[in-house]
Design a protein around this motif. Structure first.
Motif, PDB file in Angstrom:
ATOM      1  N   PHE A 134     -14.334  28.154  -2.232  1.00 18.76           N
ATOM      2  CA  PHE A 134     -14.495  29.569  -1.897  1.00 18.76           C
ATOM      3  C   PHE A 134     -13.224  30.138  -1.269  1.00 18.76           C
ATOM      4  O   PHE A 134     -12.783  31.242  -1.615  1.00 18.76           O
ATOM      5  N   VAL A 135     -12.629  29.375  -0.347  1.00 17.07           N
ATOM      6  CA  VAL A 135     -11.391  29.831   0.293  1.00 17.07           C
ATOM      7  C   VAL A 135     -10.276  29.951  -0.737  1.00 17.07           C
ATOM      8  O   VAL A 135      -9.516  30.935  -0.742  1.00 17.07           O
ATOM      9  N   THR A 136     -10.176  28.976  -1.624  1.00 12.80           N
ATOM     10  CA  THR A 136      -9.141  29.017  -2.666  1.00 12.80           C
ATOM     11  C   THR A 136      -9.305  30.241  -3.551  1.00 12.80           C
ATOM     12  O   THR A 136      -8.332  30.960  -3.832  1.00 12.80           O
ATOM     13  N   ALA A 137     -10.530  30.511  -3.994  1.00 10.91           N
ATOM     14  CA  ALA A 137     -10.782  31.667  -4.852  1.00 10.91           C
ATOM     15  C   ALA A 137     -10.492  32.973  -4.120  1.00 10.91           C
ATOM     16  O   ALA A 137      -9.937  33.917  -4.697  1.00 10.91           O
ATOM     17  N   THR A 138     -10.840  33.025  -2.826  1.00  8.72           N
ATOM     18  CA  THR A 138     -10.594  34.238  -2.046  1.00  8.72           C
ATOM     19  C   THR A 138      -9.101  34.505  -1.897  1.00  8.72           C
ATOM     20  O   THR A 138      -8.641  35.651  -2.061  1.00  8.72           O
ATOM     21  N   VAL A 139      -8.321  33.463  -1.593  1.00  8.04           N
ATOM     22  CA  VAL A 139      -6.875  33.634  -1.420  1.00  8.04           C
ATOM     23  C   VAL A 139      -6.220  34.054  -2.734  1.00  8.04           C
ATOM     24  O   VAL A 139      -5.376  34.962  -2.761  1.00  8.04           O
ATOM     25  N   ILE A 140      -6.622  33.414  -3.845  1.00  9.69           N
ATOM     26  CA  ILE A 140      -6.054  33.783  -5.145  1.00  9.69           C
ATOM     27  C   ILE A 140      -6.394  35.226  -5.478  1.00  9.69           C
ATOM     28  O   ILE A 140      -5.546  35.986  -5.968  1.00  9.69           O
ATOM     29  N   GLY A 141      -7.628  35.642  -5.196  1.00  9.01           N
ATOM     30  CA  GLY A 141      -8.006  37.029  -5.444  1.00  9.01           C
ATOM     31  C   GLY A 141      -7.224  38.006  -4.579  1.00  9.01           C
ATOM     32  O   GLY A 141      -6.810  39.081  -5.049  1.00  9.01           O
ATOM     33  N   PHE A 142      -6.988  37.642  -3.312  1.00  5.05           N
ATOM     34  CA  PHE A 142      -6.228  38.525  -2.414  1.00  5.05           C
ATOM     35  C   PHE A 142      -4.775  38.656  -2.888  1.00  5.05           C
ATOM     36  O   PHE A 142      -4.223  39.759  -2.894  1.00  5.05           O
ATOM     37  N   ILE A 143      -4.167  37.545  -3.285  1.00  2.52           N
ATOM     38  CA  ILE A 143      -2.783  37.599  -3.764  1.00  2.52           C
ATOM     39  C   ILE A 143      -2.699  38.432  -5.038  1.00  2.52           C
ATOM     40  O   ILE A 143      -1.769  39.243  -5.213  1.00  2.52           O
TER      41      ILE A 143
END
Length: 285
Positions: free
Chosen positions: A38-47
């Motif tokens: 979830f954290v990985t997907a959130t960071v990729i989406g934010f970038i």
């Protein structure tokens, strides 16, 4: 170039890049995601969003996306090989109920309240903790439950009923189009399918989905829901015909006075009775 056009072009580019990254990371479903996923997907989406809105320069943003793509993949590879890495990244399962007893210390360790436990049990149609033999909290947050033996659903095995194995039905028609590849896999052809459709008085162009099960029964779903399609009776007819042949052989054995013919019909009736018994799990249910 206007800002609107620039944002559109950036959005298109980031969309293609994000689609590639998602496919590259794997096909894990949202319900199977751990906190790390979830954290990985959130960071990729934010970038990705920052790149589209020009909140970060292009090159540093792309570099960050590459890092957040490569590192999770590298972590998954290590987790696949080493359990201790898997425990760090994905977490461990936690036993919450053991032998029917709720483990309060494990609830505290998992940051689970009694209400959380009861809510998860109710989602699995379990309303009494006393019915649970074993419950474990999975790393993705799902609760796996084993009921006590006297509370488990009844199955054919518990009733001593023998049932036949079934294979996956093959879709042979979709949107009115015949799928020859699936027909060939079943050892069938278009002529068989068209003949079955003719028996059911259904035009091929009116078929939305057609499936054939492991015993050759054709199931139809039509575009016109007002039309009623006859229920397949291939298994029932085959079972009834074999039973009729058995009964006929027994009748012939009783009716004839020729000893050779009587013995022949009696043996045939016994063999058919054995066939009926062996095929009963497959054809009668």
């Amino acid at each position: 170039m206007s800002d609107v056009l620039m944002i559109l072009l950036r959005s298109l580019g980031v969309f293609v890049l994000a689609l590639f990254i998602i496919r590259f990371l794997g096909r894990r479903q949202t319900s199977q995601m751990t906190l790390f996923d979830f954290v990985t997907a959130t960071v990729i989406g934010f970038i990705a969003a920052s790149l589209v809105l020009k909140l970060v320069p292009v090159l540093p943003g792309l570099a960050a996306l590459i890092v957040w793509t490569i590192l999770p993949i590298f972590s998954y590879l290590l987790a696949f090989k080493y359990k201790w890495v898997r425990d760090i990244i994905q977490g461990k399962e936690t036993v919450l109920i053991n032998h029917g007893k709720v483990l309060e210390d494990k609830l505290l360790e998992a940051r689970y309240t009694p209400e959380d436990l009861l809510s998860q049990l109710r989602r699995k149609n379990i309303f009494q903790v006393a019915d649970v033999e074993f419950a474990v909290l999975e790393p993705n947050g799902d609760l796996s439950v084993l009921l006590k033996k006297d509370k488990m659903p009844v199955t054919p095995k518990t009733l001593g009923i023998e049932v036949a194995n079934q294979s996956v039905p093959q879709t042979v028609m979709m949107d009115g189009e015949i799928i020859d590849e699936h027909l060939t896999a079943l050892g069938l052809n278009r002529n068989w399918l068209l003949t079955e459709l003719e028996k059911a008085a259904v035009a091929p162009e009116n078929v939305f989905i057609a499936q054939v099960d492991s015993v050759g029964q054709l199931y139809l779903d039509l575009f016109d829901d007002a039309l009623i399609v006859p229920r397949p009776k291939t298994k029932e007819l085959a079972y009834a015909n074999i039973k009729k042949c058995q009964a006929d052989c027994e009748l012939y054995a009783l009716a004839t006075k020729h000893q050779g013919a009587k013995k022949m019909y009696s043996n045939a009736a016994k063999e058919l009775a054995q066939v009926v018994e062996e095929l009963k799990p497959l054809l009668s249910r």
